[in-house]
Design a protein around this motif. Structure first.
Motif, PDB file in Angstrom:
ATOM      1  N   UNK A  32      68.847  42.482  24.909  1.00 53.72           N
ATOM      2  CA  UNK A  32      67.490  42.526  24.370  1.00 53.72           C
ATOM      3  C   UNK A  32      66.433  42.544  25.475  1.00 53.72           C
ATOM      4  N   UNK A  33      66.785  42.158  26.691  1.00 54.52           N
ATOM      5  CA  UNK A  33      65.842  42.264  27.804  1.00 54.52           C
ATOM      6  C   UNK A  33      65.523  43.728  28.112  1.00 54.52           C
ATOM      7  N   UNK A  34      66.460  44.623  27.791  1.00 52.60           N
ATOM      8  CA  UNK A  34      66.192  46.058  27.891  1.00 52.60           C
ATOM      9  C   UNK A  34      65.592  46.579  26.595  1.00 52.60           C
ATOM     10  N   UNK A  35      66.142  46.139  25.465  1.00 51.73           N
ATOM     11  CA  UNK A  35      65.684  46.667  24.179  1.00 51.73           C
ATOM     12  C   UNK A  35      64.259  46.235  23.840  1.00 51.73           C
ATOM     13  N   UNK A  36      63.757  45.150  24.470  1.00 46.19           N
ATOM     14  CA  UNK A  36      62.372  44.726  24.227  1.00 46.19           C
ATOM     15  C   UNK A  36      61.400  45.828  24.651  1.00 46.19           C
ATOM     16  N   UNK A  37      61.784  46.613  25.677  1.00 47.37           N
ATOM     17  CA  UNK A  37      60.968  47.758  26.083  1.00 47.37           C
ATOM     18  C   UNK A  37      60.853  48.760  24.935  1.00 47.37           C
ATOM     19  N   UNK A  38      61.953  48.978  24.245  1.00 48.38           N
ATOM     20  CA  UNK A  38      61.958  49.945  23.147  1.00 48.38           C
ATOM     21  C   UNK A  38      61.214  49.394  21.930  1.00 48.38           C
ATOM     22  N   UNK A  39      61.467  48.117  21.616  1.00 46.54           N
ATOM     23  CA  UNK A  39      60.868  47.511  20.427  1.00 46.54           C
ATOM     24  C   UNK A  39      59.349  47.415  20.552  1.00 46.54           C
TER      25      UNK A  39
ATOM     26  N   UNK B 120      62.980  47.582  33.504  1.00 45.23           N
ATOM     27  CA  UNK B 120      63.678  47.817  32.237  1.00 45.23           C
ATOM     28  C   UNK B 120      65.168  47.476  32.355  1.00 45.23           C
ATOM     29  N   UNK B 121      65.776  47.853  33.459  1.00 44.46           N
ATOM     30  CA  UNK B 121      67.235  47.741  33.556  1.00 44.46           C
ATOM     31  C   UNK B 121      67.678  46.639  34.512  1.00 44.46           C
ATOM     32  N   UNK B 122      66.735  45.907  35.133  1.00 44.47           N
ATOM     33  CA  UNK B 122      67.122  44.952  36.172  1.00 44.47           C
ATOM     34  C   UNK B 122      67.948  43.785  35.627  1.00 44.47           C
ATOM     35  N   UNK B 123      67.812  43.471  34.336  1.00 42.79           N
ATOM     36  CA  UNK B 123      68.649  42.436  33.737  1.00 42.79           C
ATOM     37  C   UNK B 123      69.984  43.025  33.264  1.00 42.79           C
ATOM     38  N   UNK B 124      69.914  44.163  32.585  1.00 38.93           N
ATOM     39  CA  UNK B 124      71.105  44.729  31.959  1.00 38.93           C
ATOM     40  C   UNK B 124      72.184  45.132  32.941  1.00 38.93           C
ATOM     41  N   UNK B 125      71.799  45.599  34.135  1.00 38.90           N
ATOM     42  CA  UNK B 125      72.816  46.096  35.069  1.00 38.90           C
ATOM     43  C   UNK B 125      73.601  44.948  35.712  1.00 38.90           C
ATOM     44  N   UNK B 126      73.059  43.718  35.646  1.00 40.88           N
ATOM     45  CA  UNK B 126      73.847  42.546  36.065  1.00 40.88           C
ATOM     46  C   UNK B 126      73.907  41.573  34.874  1.00 40.88           C
ATOM     47  N   UNK B 127      74.223  42.144  33.730  1.00 42.57           N
ATOM     48  CA  UNK B 127      74.279  41.417  32.460  1.00 42.57           C
ATOM     49  C   UNK B 127      75.101  40.131  32.576  1.00 42.57           C
ATOM     50  N   UNK B 128      76.298  40.250  33.155  1.00 36.50           N
ATOM     51  CA  UNK B 128      77.202  39.091  33.230  1.00 36.50           C
ATOM     52  C   UNK B 128      76.636  37.975  34.116  1.00 36.50           C
ATOM     53  N   UNK B 129      75.853  38.327  35.140  1.00 33.91           N
ATOM     54  CA  UNK B 129      75.277  37.324  36.044  1.00 33.91           C
ATOM     55  C   UNK B 129      74.142  36.571  35.353  1.00 33.91           C
ATOM     56  N   UNK B 130      73.262  37.285  34.658  1.00 34.37           N
ATOM     57  CA  UNK B 130      72.178  36.612  33.937  1.00 34.37           C
ATOM     58  C   UNK B 130      72.705  35.807  32.747  1.00 34.37           C
ATOM     59  N   UNK B 131      73.792  36.258  32.130  1.00 39.89           N
ATOM     60  CA  UNK B 131      74.436  35.452  31.079  1.00 39.89           C
ATOM     61  C   UNK B 131      74.819  34.082  31.629  1.00 39.89           C
ATOM     62  N   UNK B 132      75.426  34.100  32.806  1.00 40.10           N
ATOM     63  CA  UNK B 132      75.876  32.863  33.438  1.00 40.10           C
ATOM     64  C   UNK B 132      74.688  31.981  33.842  1.00 40.10           C
TER      65      UNK B 132
END
Length: 446
Positions: free
Chosen positions: A71-78, A48-60
């Motif tokens: 949304x990689x975290x929010x997809x779990x909620x949706x 759930x959080x593996x993308x969000x906690x390094x948000x800036x790295x995956x953005x790059x």
């Protein structure tokens, strides 16, 4: 087997006017079942959080915006919102083993899809893998209270439920800690590709092992029931139970409707804080991706301690409303202190305030489940916890989007005060939930 029995005694059941003897047993394997569930819940919540906690790295790496990674975290909620009702129906009709098999199979498939997505032009593939994992989560979140009631004695249900939730929390904690270590920030895209691949392969290996374990050893229910309540439930013919009627009864239960609202507010705030933690920390402490993960770890580890303490406390005292209200109020106080100390420039202060916030806010998760079961007895535990989680996902999406926009335009203090307002409202509403402990004369097994 006889040697697998920890305790055994006889009870009398009066079903349709006939007296029957029913043997009650507690099996040692119940601890293995709840620990196995806790393990695959861990593997799923880590993602759930593996993308969000390094948000800036995956953005790059993928060349996308910060909100897209959110949304990689929010997809779990949706995903949870439309699927929870059919999944809860399946849990009632097909039982624990089928749900466990589907959950681990979907989780395993998602991890291997992500393994194939480690290229800057394959963001859609990694999103597909995350969607599979988010679908698996729907088959996981409602199970702790069901496993606790099906396998555990009346003096253990709250502790067992806490252990079930514990795995989910530990997975989030590892999700905060490990990705910044495995995928450090850098400009070398080849190195980033290698680091992300390693993280995805490790996750896929663990998910595969857990899937195989569930296939081989996860059991539907014990041969004999652990409590009188479960023995009674087994005597009810399936055709007498209507899932739709159960939902409608729950939606007419005013105390439970209040709990649905207050649970959603509290857990929705936690989801927003977890999803946006990297952005909040990096804004005040640039380059501290690793410490952002450690702060997230601190929040969840403190919450796991809070969860276990609250579970044991409930088993001994049955003070459901008093404990829930106290923890809710302290979540509000913790959020308030965290909001005003985040920008002081001292990371050690953030660690302390985040730990205090996590102890109460994350510790609230199993409390809400158990309070919900008490308010809705004799309705199915999976149905009540499913509705609670659905509320949490709705508020989680709303709070994450709103707080993210507030942070972008007005800063982190305003974003955190936004959450404080709703935690205060939730505290007031929790105090208004009518509840009597007189229901607990049967030993607290609901």
């Amino acid at each position: 087997p006889v040697q697998d029995v920890r305790t055994e005694h006889k009870i009398q059941l009066n079903q349709n006017g006939d007296d029957t003897n029913q043997t009650i047993k507690l099996y040692k394997r119940r601890w293995f079942i709840v620990l196995l569930f806790s393990s695959y819940s861990l593997c799923n919540s880590f993602q759930w959080i593996q993308y969000g906690i390094i948000n800036n790295i995956f953005m790059k790496f993928y060349g996308v915006e910060s909100f897209t990674i959110d949304w990689m975290s929010m997809i779990y909620m949706l995903t949870y919102i439309p699927f929870i009702f059919p999944v809860t129906w399946l849990l009632d009709k097909k039982g624990l083993r089928i749900i466990a098999l589907v959950a681990t199979a979907m989780n395993c498939a998602g991890t291997w899809i992500k393994v194939t997505s480690v290229r800057p032009d394959l963001f859609a593939v990694t999103m597909l893998g995350q969607f599979c994992c988010s679908l698996a989560q729907v088959f996981i979140l409602g199970m702790p209270s069901k496993i606790a009631s099906v396998w555990f004695g009346s003096e253990e249900v709250s502790t067992a439920c806490s252990i079930g939730v514990f795995g989910n929390q530990l997975g989030i904690a590892i999700g905060f800690l490990v990705p910044p270590i495995l995928v450090p920030n850098g400009d070398d895209m080849d190195q980033l590709t290698y680091d992300i691949s390693v993280m995805f392969y490790i996750t896929a290996g663990v998910a595969t092992l857990l899937f195989l374990l569930v296939v081989m050893v996860f059991q539907e229910r014990p041969e004999l029931p652990p409590t009188q309540a479960q023995a009674t439930a087994r005597c009810i013919p399936p055709e007498q139970y209507s899932y739709t009627a159960s939902i409608l009864r729950l939606l007419r239960n005013k105390p439970f409707l209040l709990l649905i609202l207050t649970y959603g507010l509290n857990v929705g705030c936690f989801y927003a804080v977890g999803t946006l933690l990297n952005r909040m920390i990096i804004e005040h402490y640039p380059g501290e991706e690793l410490n952002a993960g450690r702060i997230g770890l601190t929040i969840v580890i403190a919450g796991m301690v809070g969860s276990l303490i609250c579970g044991i406390w409930l088993d001994r005292t049955k003070t459901y409303k008093q404990t829930t209200l106290t923890v809710y109020l302290m979540s509000f106080v913790g959020m308030l202190v965290y909001a005003f100390t985040l920008s002081l420039g001292h990371l050690w202060v953030v660690f302390l305030t985040a730990g205090a916030l996590g102890f109460f806010m994350t510790g609230y998760l199993p409390l809400g489940f158990e309070f919900g079961v008490e308010l809705t007895y004799p309705e199915c535990e999976g149905t009540s916890s499913g509705l609670l989680n659905c509320s949490a996902q709705v508020f989680g999406i709303m709070f994450t989007i709103c707080q993210g926009k507030i942070i972008d335009n007005y800063g982190t203090l305003a974003g955190n005060i936004f959450l404080c307002v709703f935690l205060f409202i939730g505290s007031v509403l929790t105090g208004k939930i009518p509840f009597s402990n007189n229901n607990d004369d049967d030993g607290g097994q609901k």
